[in-house]
Design a protein around this motif. Structure first.
Motif, short mmCIF file in Angstrom:
data_model
loop_
_atom_site.label_atom_id
_atom_site.label_comp_id
_atom_site.label_asym_id
_atom_site.label_seq_id
_atom_site.Cartn_x
_atom_site.Cartn_y
_atom_site.Cartn_z
N PHE A 112 0.83 -1.21 0.00
CA PHE A 112 0.00 0.00 0.00
C PHE A 112 0.86 1.26 0.00
N VAL A 113 1.98 1.24 0.70
CA VAL A 113 2.90 2.39 0.66
C VAL A 113 3.45 2.56 -0.75
N PHE A 118 3.43 5.40 -5.98
CA PHE A 118 3.17 5.35 -7.42
C PHE A 118 2.13 6.41 -7.82
N ILE A 119 1.09 6.55 -7.00
CA ILE A 119 0.04 7.54 -7.28
C ILE A 119 0.61 8.96 -7.18
N GLY A 120 1.41 9.20 -6.15
CA GLY A 120 1.97 10.54 -5.95
C GLY A 120 0.86 11.56 -5.74
N ASP A 121 0.95 12.69 -6.45
CA ASP A 121 -0.07 13.73 -6.31
C ASP A 121 -1.09 13.69 -7.44
N SER A 122 -1.15 12.58 -8.17
CA SER A 122 -2.05 12.46 -9.32
C SER A 122 -3.46 12.09 -8.88
N PRO A 123 -4.47 12.55 -9.61
CA PRO A 123 -5.83 12.06 -9.37
C PRO A 123 -5.95 10.62 -9.84
N VAL A 124 -6.89 9.89 -9.25
CA VAL A 124 -7.07 8.46 -9.53
C VAL A 124 -8.37 8.25 -10.29
N LEU A 136 -9.90 0.91 -0.56
CA LEU A 136 -8.52 1.35 -0.32
C LEU A 136 -8.44 2.18 0.95
N THR A 137 -9.42 3.02 1.19
CA THR A 137 -9.44 3.82 2.42
C THR A 137 -9.41 2.93 3.65
N ARG A 138 -10.26 1.91 3.64
CA ARG A 138 -10.33 1.00 4.79
C ARG A 138 -9.04 0.19 4.94
N ALA A 139 -8.46 -0.23 3.81
CA ALA A 139 -7.23 -1.02 3.85
C ALA A 139 -6.06 -0.19 4.38
N LEU A 140 -5.99 1.06 3.97
CA LEU A 140 -4.91 1.92 4.45
C LEU A 140 -5.04 2.19 5.95
N LYS A 141 -6.25 2.39 6.40
CA LYS A 141 -6.46 2.62 7.83
C LYS A 141 -6.09 1.39 8.64
N HIS A 142 -6.49 0.21 8.14
CA HIS A 142 -6.23 -1.02 8.87
C HIS A 142 -4.75 -1.39 8.87
N SER A 143 -4.07 -1.22 7.74
CA SER A 143 -2.68 -1.67 7.61
C SER A 143 -1.67 -0.62 8.07
N LEU A 144 -2.02 0.67 7.89
CA LEU A 144 -1.03 1.72 8.12
C LEU A 144 -1.51 2.83 9.05
#
Length: 236
Positions: A112-113, A118-124, A136-144
């Motif tokens: 996830f990091v 890779f995303i940087g400051d780009s829109p998705v 992705l929001t939930r995964a980032l909160k849970h993992s990081l």
């Protein structure tokens, strides 16, 4: 001692090296007035264990960059996550992710990091972006313990907005891919789905330019107005 402490989710233990990399991430930029061609975009697809927003988890990630108006094949991202506890279900097997692939996957926190870098400051961009954004929001909160800040744009909304005369009963990714005659090497595979979504997006960007929508800001303003009109009509 707080008797309600058990109600709070545990803070994940994050390696110091990963914390340092998170701290170095650039802040997303406001919607720009540059041309669509000048903006770097990241097209994302997540394969998950199911469609339950609160229970299922991310199994694999595919992403590709649109840079200078074209898919940049030197900027691709693909990870299968280490999920040895994941049960083999129909939802999992449809992605071709058997037990051996998930057991051999990479550390989710690290993956996830790397994705955020890779995303940087780009829109998705994503097809049915609210789902990918939530997962992705939930995964980032849970993992990081990290909050997702990247803006998302839903290609599933861009397509009908820019093609008001196209009527489809089931306007999913497959339907739009067939409508524009695109070829798909493999479906329900994160990298392949990200690539075909990127190809669809380039067609839509070409249509947007012909409709005098040649900046991310102009495109998003039109999209917000289209969504308001759609919600109004549905409410009548």
């Amino acid at each position: 001692m707080n008797p309600f402490a058990w109600l709070r989710p545990a803070t994940p233990l994050v390696q110091e090296a990963l914390k340092t990399r998170l701290a170095r991430l650039p802040q997303p930029t406001p919607w720009r007035t540059c041309s669509l061609r000048e903006q770097r975009w990241v097209v994302l697809d997540l394969e998950t264990s199911g469609l339950n927003l609160n229970r299922d988890q991310v199994l694999s990630i595919g992403a590709v960059a649109i840079d200078e108006g074209a898919i940049d094949f030197s900027q691709q991202f693909e990870r299968t996550l280490h999920r040895p506890e994941q049960k083999t279900t129909a939802s999992v097997l449809i992605h071709g992710l058997g037990p051996s692939a998930l057991a051999a996957g990479c550390d989710p926190a690290t993956a996830f990091v790397e994705l955020l870098e890779f995303i940087g400051d780009s829109p998705v961009l994503a097809f049915h972006a609210p789902f990918d954004q939530h997962m992705l929001t939930r995964a980032l909160k849970h993992s990081l313990g990290h909050r997702l800040q990247s803006p998302f744009v839903d290609v599933a909304d861009l397509a009908p907005m820019l093609n008001p005369d196209v009527a489809m009963r089931e306007a999913g990714l497959d339907a739009w891919v067939a409508h524009f005659g695109l070829e798909v090497a493999e479906r329900h595979h994160a990298s392949a789905d990200a690539q075909v979504t990127a190809e669809l997006t380039l067609i839509l960007f070409s249509q947007a330019r012909r409709q005098q929508l040649d900046s991310p800001q102009a495109l998003l303003q039109r999209l917000h107005a289209w969504r308001r009109r759609k919600a109004h009509h549905q409410g009548l």
